[in-house]
Every structure is written in structure tokens, then in C-alpha cells.
Design a protein around this motif. Structure first.
Motif, PDB file in Angstrom:
ATOM      1  N   THR A   1       0.825  -1.200   0.000  1.00 48.96           N
ATOM      2  CA  THR A   1       0.000   0.000   0.000  1.00 48.96           C
ATOM      3  C   THR A   1       0.860   1.251   0.000  1.00 48.96           C
ATOM      4  N   TYR A   2       0.543   2.164  -0.904  1.00 51.85           N
ATOM      5  CA  TYR A   2       1.315   3.395  -0.999  1.00 51.85           C
ATOM      6  C   TYR A   2       0.475   4.622  -0.658  1.00 51.85           C
ATOM      7  N   THR A   3      -0.764   4.398  -0.231  1.00 46.44           N
ATOM      8  CA  THR A   3      -1.596   5.548   0.127  1.00 46.44           C
ATOM      9  C   THR A   3      -1.159   6.087   1.486  1.00 46.44           C
ATOM     10  N   MET A   4      -1.492   7.366   1.723  1.00 47.69           N
ATOM     11  CA  MET A   4      -1.149   7.981   3.006  1.00 47.69           C
ATOM     12  C   MET A   4      -1.992   7.370   4.131  1.00 47.69           C
ATOM     13  N   GLY A   5      -3.258   7.138   3.837  1.00 49.54           N
ATOM     14  CA  GLY A   5      -4.146   6.584   4.861  1.00 49.54           C
ATOM     15  C   GLY A   5      -4.360   5.095   4.649  1.00 49.54           C
ATOM     16  N   PHE A   6      -4.759   4.412   5.703  1.00 47.81           N
ATOM     17  CA  PHE A   6      -5.142   2.997   5.589  1.00 47.81           C
ATOM     18  C   PHE A   6      -5.855   2.528   6.844  1.00 47.81           C
ATOM     19  N   ARG A   7      -5.865   3.383   7.893  1.00 43.46           N
ATOM     20  CA  ARG A   7      -6.413   2.919   9.167  1.00 43.46           C
ATOM     21  C   ARG A   7      -7.925   3.106   9.247  1.00 43.46           C
TER      22      ARG A   7
ATOM     23  N   LEU B   1       9.306   9.285   3.078  1.00 42.56           N
ATOM     24  CA  LEU B   1       9.402   7.903   2.653  1.00 42.56           C
ATOM     25  C   LEU B   1       8.185   7.639   1.789  1.00 42.56           C
ATOM     26  N   ASN B   2       8.408   7.355   0.537  1.00 46.64           N
ATOM     27  CA  ASN B   2       7.301   7.270  -0.424  1.00 46.64           C
ATOM     28  C   ASN B   2       6.343   8.446  -0.221  1.00 46.64           C
ATOM     29  N   LYS B   3       6.945   9.625  -0.135  1.00 46.74           N
ATOM     30  CA  LYS B   3       6.238  10.914  -0.021  1.00 46.74           C
ATOM     31  C   LYS B   3       5.607  11.177   1.337  1.00 46.74           C
ATOM     32  N   ARG B   4       5.756  10.274   2.273  1.00 40.39           N
ATOM     33  CA  ARG B   4       5.211  10.512   3.602  1.00 40.39           C
ATOM     34  C   ARG B   4       6.323  11.115   4.456  1.00 40.39           C
ATOM     35  N   ASN B   5       6.021  12.226   5.106  1.00 37.62           N
ATOM     36  CA  ASN B   5       7.020  12.856   5.952  1.00 37.62           C
ATOM     37  C   ASN B   5       7.238  11.977   7.193  1.00 37.62           C
ATOM     38  N   ILE B   6       8.467  11.599   7.420  1.00 38.86           N
ATOM     39  CA  ILE B   6       8.743  10.745   8.587  1.00 38.86           C
ATOM     40  C   ILE B   6       9.884  11.317   9.411  1.00 38.86           C
TER      41      ILE B   6
ATOM     42  N   GLU C   1      12.281   6.317  -2.059  1.00 40.02           N
ATOM     43  CA  GLU C   1      11.249   5.534  -2.726  1.00 40.02           C
ATOM     44  C   GLU C   1      11.646   4.074  -2.610  1.00 40.02           C
ATOM     45  N   MET C   2      10.763   3.270  -2.095  1.00 37.35           N
ATOM     46  CA  MET C   2      11.102   1.839  -2.012  1.00 37.35           C
ATOM     47  C   MET C   2       9.826   1.032  -1.879  1.00 37.35           C
ATOM     48  N   PRO C   3       9.904  -0.251  -2.157  1.00 39.90           N
ATOM     49  CA  PRO C   3       8.702  -1.079  -2.029  1.00 39.90           C
ATOM     50  C   PRO C   3       8.166  -1.026  -0.597  1.00 39.90           C
ATOM     51  N   ALA C   4       6.836  -0.967  -0.483  1.00 39.85           N
ATOM     52  CA  ALA C   4       6.221  -0.816   0.833  1.00 39.85           C
ATOM     53  C   ALA C   4       6.515  -2.003   1.758  1.00 39.85           C
ATOM     54  N   ASN C   5       6.906  -3.130   1.181  1.00 40.91           N
ATOM     55  CA  ASN C   5       7.185  -4.266   2.077  1.00 40.91           C
ATOM     56  C   ASN C   5       8.573  -4.192   2.717  1.00 40.91           C
ATOM     57  N   ASN C   6       9.292  -3.090   2.447  1.00 46.66           N
ATOM     58  CA  ASN C   6      10.591  -2.906   3.099  1.00 46.66           C
ATOM     59  C   ASN C   6      10.481  -2.272   4.475  1.00 46.66           C
ATOM     60  N   TYR C   7       9.279  -1.843   4.831  1.00 48.17           N
ATOM     61  CA  TYR C   7       9.140  -1.139   6.110  1.00 48.17           C
ATOM     62  C   TYR C   7       7.735  -1.287   6.644  1.00 48.17           C
TER      63      TYR C   7
ATOM     64  N   PRO D   1      -0.360   5.811  15.266  1.00 46.93           N
ATOM     65  CA  PRO D   1      -1.470   6.326  14.446  1.00 46.93           C
ATOM     66  C   PRO D   1      -1.096   7.524  13.561  1.00 46.93           C
ATOM     67  N   THR D   2      -0.155   8.361  13.979  1.00 46.87           N
ATOM     68  CA  THR D   2       0.178   9.517  13.135  1.00 46.87           C
ATOM     69  C   THR D   2       1.061   9.123  11.955  1.00 46.87           C
ATOM     70  N   LYS D   3       1.586   7.921  11.955  1.00 50.67           N
ATOM     71  CA  LYS D   3       2.405   7.361  10.868  1.00 50.67           C
ATOM     72  C   LYS D   3       3.695   8.142  10.628  1.00 50.67           C
ATOM     73  N   MET D   4       4.147   8.876  11.630  1.00 48.01           N
ATOM     74  CA  MET D   4       5.400   9.620  11.482  1.00 48.01           C
ATOM     75  C   MET D   4       6.613   8.704  11.663  1.00 48.01           C
ATOM     76  N   GLU D   5       6.383   7.595  12.357  1.00 42.32           N
ATOM     77  CA  GLU D   5       7.502   6.691  12.607  1.00 42.32           C
ATOM     78  C   GLU D   5       7.404   5.477  11.705  1.00 42.32           C
ATOM     79  N   VAL D   6       8.548   4.973  11.290  1.00 40.51           N
ATOM     80  CA  VAL D   6       8.533   3.741  10.505  1.00 40.51           C
ATOM     81  C   VAL D   6       9.610   2.799  11.029  1.00 40.51           C
ATOM     82  N   ARG D   7       9.409   1.538  10.754  1.00 39.77           N
ATOM     83  CA  ARG D   7      10.470   0.567  11.059  1.00 39.77           C
ATOM     84  C   ARG D   7      10.928  -0.064   9.766  1.00 39.77           C
ATOM     85  N   PHE D   8      12.224   0.014   9.523  1.00 42.38           N
ATOM     86  CA  PHE D   8      12.753  -0.590   8.313  1.00 42.38           C
ATOM     87  C   PHE D   8      13.120  -2.042   8.584  1.00 42.38           C
ATOM     88  N   LYS D   9      12.896  -2.869   7.584  1.00 42.73           N
ATOM     89  CA  LYS D   9      13.251  -4.286   7.780  1.00 42.73           C
ATOM     90  C   LYS D   9      14.754  -4.439   7.828  1.00 42.73           C
ATOM     91  N   ASP D  10      15.454  -3.744   6.903  1.00 41.43           N
ATOM     92  CA  ASP D  10      16.908  -3.845   6.877  1.00 41.43           C
ATOM     93  C   ASP D  10      17.505  -2.455   7.138  1.00 41.43           C
TER      94      ASP D  10
END
Ligand SMILES: Nc1ncnc2c1ncn2[C@@H]1O[C@H](COP(=O)(O)OP(=O)(O)OP(=O)(O)O)[C@@H](O)[C@H]1O
Ligand SMILES: [Mg+2]
Length: 582
Positions: free
Chosen positions: A90-96, A254-259, A289-295, A301-310
Motif C-alpha cells: 500500500t502506498y496511500t497515506m491513509g489505511f487505518r 518515505l514514499n512521499k510521507r514525511n517521517i 522511494e522503495m517497495p512498501a514491504n521494506n518497512y 497512528p500519526t504514521k510519522m515513525e517507521v520501522r525498516f526491515k533492513d
């Protein structure tokens, strides 16, 4: 009867709203992100009273169908994913599926929307979660959302809001950042009837940067477009002139989302090291820009934080993206004639990836300058035999200090600019390391009055776990009570330093850069103490201190880089200067 009751929907949504909607800017974020997800190419945002009384977002996206509008404000109602596995794709900003439900629980929400398939649109008005009016209406394809009287039914939250101007500033910051990430969307921001920002959506980041930071800034930018594997980094970095006093202008998408992400921030710090001047931060606006399955963005809930797989891979790629751009242009510390770019990157990379020992063996690949030292004509083999204690005399003439930061000396037909911090850092590193390795017991300078510091839980844990290391390096330290330490002495480095800063700054650095494995921790600890104890830019040095620094520096086997691999010194020959002035 028991005391536990089930909360009603409105209460649930009001509580949940607390997580995403803290202030008007969060509402703007959710609405604008929905507009982006709808495929809009034009988004207009109108604000009144800092967003407290009125927020309107108009888009020309695909709209919401009549049947879907009531669903849109329900909790867990989303058109963007069907199950958790979809998130990997999923590359959309929202999903929750909770933003609108949260907003409508704490405000009056009006939705006007039409899809291309419908002749008429639908307008609904909802308050405290309930639709109070619905009517068909003629309107353009797209969606308009109006949020009025935010927090009207949650007065405590309302009380925490700042002045209108401050709240508006949060909104403006968000809109501008979003425009920087979404270069093909045209944004307009109107505050109390006045247009304050607009972007034209022509895809050129420099145009927006020009608008936001002014002409001078846009002339000092370097474009970044770096690809490795399935990751691409694009955007801009600022050159040395653009270096900042704080991190405000370090913007990551990250994929246009400010993090916000510590790993990326650390990576950028390393890449900019030496390129920004001491104590300053690099300027950058970069999108990964990277595939969404990398993170995983579903951390908060604010989606400002991400966890990278590698994490290691992302760290490395971000570093190289910045570093290679730095090396392509005029930066402090760059001297393309003399340094093989790849060597530089490789050397730093080795340090960064914690192959410290390997790095040491490789030190000599960096040959920046060849001062006229006695050993100049010795063969490589003989060179190796020179040990650090051998005094190599250099005839130089001290010319002064530039910008209270760069020592200028003349050696024969050449001018050297020596970064006083980097040079001192290099010296201290050698000294502290020697003390450490030799287990010197006299490597501590006693303080007149011991100092007590209260530490956080994380800090005290680190100190407790590494107490021997602190002691070996020269901190005379005791654990004092639950969460305090008492410092009686600090590493002896022939130089008066601010004891508080060196201890606390070192601790801070070790904790923010926790990525090393334990076997590297000692090396990094030594480098950090050296860095924190070294004279900074803008510290005035006396002539004697300068002499001492230069002489001691030139004794070192490889004086020309600091422990992090960046140059301490750059050189210009008379001939080069002459050529440039022709
Ligand atoms: N401006 C818009 N244009 C088109 N559809 C919209 C718009 N705003 C909301 N929607 C629709 O309403 C649904 C609910 O929006 P909401 O923001 O509550 O959830 P979401 O975007 O799916 O997830 P999140 O809570 O993570 O933002 C969306 O999934 C989308 O289908
Ligand atoms: Mg949304």
C-alpha cells in the motif's frame, strides 16, 4: 454489580481522536492526505482562527460516492486496504480508516463530494459522530471537507491549543512540507482570507525551495538522484553555505510521507560530517522511494515513525546518496584533485559500518597533503617504520585563524587550512586510545569539586553496563543512589575542558547512535570522547596552543583525517591560486 462498562461509540472515537488529532494541523494533515490519496492534482486549504473555528480542504480528486459518504465517517471504514497483508503493498497515506471518524467525534464536519459517475453530489453535515443533515447538491467532481469548531465537546483539549498564529504556523509547515513531497500537486493555502502559500505542481522541487527559502538558497542546492537496489533517493541537499544551526531543515519523506527516523538522521550526519562546518547540520529535503514491504508504517497512528526491515541497508544507501552528491560539488573539505572520491566514501563507510580495525589498516589510502616533512622522501616501507613518537619537524609559518575556526599556515609554496576541531579531535583520539589500551591508571584529571548528575533510566543503565569502559577511559565515576552518578575526574587530555559537557554529551551520543555491536562500542566511545572534548569552532586559541596543536598533529602517522575519516586539513598551492586568478 461490577464497575466495568462498555464505552459508547462517541466516547471511543473521542478517545481515539486524542491519538491523531491534537491540534488543527493534525486535521489538516488527515484531510490533505485523503485528498492526495484521492488522486487530486489541485488542493486548496482555507483556514480561519488558526484552524480552531474553520478548516476547509477542497480537492479535485475522484470524490466519494453517495453510498460511501456515510461509511467514510465510521470507525475502521477505509477503501484503501482490506486486510493487514495489503499494507505490504500500500502506498496511500491513509489505511487505518479512523481519521474522519475521529474528526467528526470532536467537531462539526461537512462533506461535499461528487464522483464522475454521478450527476449530482451529496452534502452531509455531521456533529459528534452523527449525520444531522444530508442533501443532494450540484458540485464539481472532487471533495470538499469543512471542519468547524474543533474540540467543541472536548474542552480540555481546546484549552491546550496555542495562539491562532502559532496553530497556523503548524498548519503552514505541514502544507509546505507536503508540497515539497508532492511536486505534481498544486497546493494553495489561504489564511483568514489571504493566500499565504501556493505551489504550481510543475514537478520542480527547486521552484518550491525558492519560494520557501529564497533565491540565495536555491542557488546553493545540489540535486540528489541516487539509486541502489530497489531504493531510490531523490531531492536536494544544501552546500556548506546552507548548513544550519538546528535540524529544522532536514526533511525526510518515505514514499512521499514525511517521517522522522533516527537511523536516517544519523546516516545524514555522518555523510555531512566535515561538509557543514563544526556544530552545524546539513540541509536536505530527500524522498526515499522503495517497495512498501521494506518497512512498517503502522507503528503509531500519526504514521510519522517507521520501522525498516533492513536498517543497515537503508542507513548505507542514504549515506551514499548524500555523500556522493556532496563529493560532486564544492563543499568544505572537498578537493577533487587530490582525493579519489571512491576512497573517501569507502573509508568513511568502513568506519560507519564499524569495521574500525579494517579502517585503520587502510588509513593510508587517503593521501590528502604531503607536507614537507623530513620523512617525505622515505620509501613506503620506511614510512611504516616511523612510529608516532618520532618528532618530525615541519617548517611552517603561522598566518592566523580564519572565521575563528580554520588555522592557516604556510608551508613552502602551499597554504594549509586546518580545521581546529577536527585536528584536535584527531590528536585527542590518539592520546585517549593510547591511554585506554595501555590501561594507564593516571589517565584521569581530578576535578576540584566532584559533580553529581541525575540521569534518565536509559542513561543510568548504559553507565552501569559500561562502567569499566568509563573508568578505563579516564572517568573517575561512581554510581550514586538510584539514578545519579558522581564524577570525580575526567579523561586527562592536557587541556581544560568543560567536564559536564564531555560526560553528558558523550553519553548522549552513545545512546543516540546505538547501532554498533558491543565489540565496536569501545572504539566508538573513544572517538566520541575525543570529539566531545576537542576544541570547537569559534573557540579562540592562543598562538602557543596553535603551535602545540600543529606540531603534535604532524607527528601523527596520519594526521590528515579525524577519527571519522574526514579531513582535518586542506591545502592550496601558490600555483593553483595563481591559475584561479588568471
Ligand atoms: N478527499 C477524499 N476523496 C476521496 N475519498 C475520500 C476523501 N476523504 C476520505 N475519503 C474516503 O473516506 C475513507 C475514510 O477516510 P479516513 O481518512 O477516515 O480513512 P483512511 O484514509 O482510509 O485511513 P486513515 O485513518 O489512515 O487516514 C477513505 O478510505 C476514502 O475512501
Ligand atoms: Mg485518511
Amino acid at each position: 454489580m461490577g464497575n466495568i462498562v462498555l464505552l459508547d461509540d462517541l466516547t471511543i472515537n473521542q478517545i481515539a481522536a486524542g491519538e491523531v488529532i491534537e491540534r488543527p494541523a493534525n486535521v489538516v494533515k488527515e484531510l490533505v492526505e485523503n485528498s492526495i490519496d484521492s488522486g487530486a492534482s489541485n488542493i486548496t486549504i482555507e483556514i480561519k482562527n488558526g484552524g480552531k473555528t474553520y478548516i476547509k480542504v477542497i480537492d479535485n480528486g475522484k470524490g466519494i460516492s453517495k453510498e460511501d459518504i456515510p461509511n467514510a465517517i465510521e470507525r475502521h471504514a477505509t477503501s484503501k486496504i482490506k486486510n493487514i497483508e495489503d499494507l505490504e503493498n500500500t502506498y496511500t497515506m491513509g489505511f487505518r480508516g479512523e481519521a474522519l471518524a475521529s474528526i467528526v467525534a470532536i467537531s462539526k464536519l461537512t462533506i461535499i463530494s461528487r464522483t464522475i459517475e454521478q450527476d449530482l453530489g451529496l452534502k452531509i453535515v455531521a456533529e459528534s459522530g452523527n449525520i444531522i443533515n444530508a442533501e443532494e447538491i450540484g458540485c464539481k467532481v472532487g471533495t470538499t471537507m469543512i471542519v468547524e469548531n474543533l474540540f467543541f465537546n472536548t474542552p480540555v483539549r481546546y484549552k491546550f491549543l496555542k495562539q491562532d498564529a502559532t496553530e497556523f504556523k503548524f498548519i503552514k509547515d505541514f502544507v509546505q512540507k507536503t508540497a515539497l513531497a508532492n511536486l505534481n500537486i498544486s497546493f494553495k493555502l489561504i489564511n483568514d482570507g489571504k493566500q499565504v502559500f501556493s505551489s504550481n505542481g510543475n514537478g520542480n522541487i527547486k521552484d518550491i525551495v525558492y519560494l520557501l527559502y529564497g533565491k540565495e538558497t536555491s542557488e546553493n542546492l545540489i540535486e540528489v538522484d541516487y539509486k541502489e537496489d530497489d531504493v531510490r533517493v531523490t531531492g536536494i541537499i544544501g552546500n556548506t553555505i546552507m548548513a544550519r544551526e538546528n535540524r529544522k531543515d532536514q526533511i525526510i519523506f518515505l514514499n512521499k510521507r514525511n517521517i522522522r527516523n533516527q537511523i536516517l538522521t544519523n546516516s545524514a550526519d555522518q555523510a555531512f560530517k566535515g561538509g557543514t562546518g563544526i556544530g552545524k547540520y546539513g540541509f536536505f529535503i530527500l524522498n526515499l522511494e522503495m517497495p512498501a514491504n521494506n518497512y512498517d508504517v503502522n507503528v503509531h497512528p500519526t504514521k510519522m515513525e517507521v520501522r525498516f526491515k533492513d536498517e543497515g541497508k537503508i542507513y548505507r544507501i542514504f549515506y551514499h546518496a548524500i555523500k556522493s552528491s556532496i563529493l560532486s560539488k564544492d563543499f568544505l573539505g572537498n578537493n577533487e584533485n587530490e582525493i579519489k572520491k571512491q576512497d573517501y566514501v569507502e573509508n568513511e563507510y568502513k568506519f560507519l559500518t564499524n569495521h574500525f580495525n579494517k579502517y585503520e589498516n587502510n588509513q593510508n589510502t587517503i593521501k590528502r597533503i604531503n607536507p614537507k616533512v623530513e620523512s617525505i622522501n622515505k620509501s613506503a616501507k620506511q614510512e611504516e617504520l616511523i612510529n608516532r613518537d618520532e618528532v618530525r619537524k615541519v617548517d611552517y609559518v603561522y598566518k592566523g585563524i580564519l572565521f575563528r575556526t580554520y588555522i592557516i599556515i604556510e608551508v613552502g609554496d602551499e597554504i594549509y587550512l586546518i580545521d581546529q576541531h577536527a585536528a584536535h579531535e584527531r590528536l585527542l583520539y590518539e592520546k585517549i586510545k593510547a591511554n585506554y589500551k595501555n590501561n594507564l591508571t593516571t589517565n584521569s584529571q581530578m576535578m576540584l569539586v566532584p559533580e553529581l548528575y541525575d540521569l534518565t533510566h536509559k542513561e543510568i543503565e548504559f553507565v552501569k553496563n559500561n562502567i569499566e569502559m568509563f573508568k578505563n577511559i579516564g572517568f573517575d565515576i561512581e554510581i550514586f543512589g538510584e539514578n545519579s552518578v558522581k564524577i570525580n575526574g575526567i579523561p586527562d587530555i592536557d587541556y581544560k575542558v568543560d567536564s559536564k559537557n564531555i560526560f553528558l554529551d558523550t553519553l548522549d551520543e552513545m545512546l543516540t547512535n546505538e547501532r554498533s555491536s558491543s565489540k565496536d562500542i569501545e572504539e566508538r566511545f573513544i572517538a566520541t570522547v575525543a570529539c566531545k572534548a576537542a576544541v570547537k569552532a569559534n573557540m579562540d586559541l592562543t598562538k602557543a596552543e596553535v603551535d602545540n596543536l600543529i606540531q603534535n598533529l604532524l607527528i601523527l602517522k596520519n594526521p590528515y583525517t579525524c577519527p571519522h575519516g574526514r579531513p582535518t586539513t586542506i591545502k592550496f598551492s601558490k600555483e593553483e591560486i595563481g591559475k584561479k586568478l588568471q
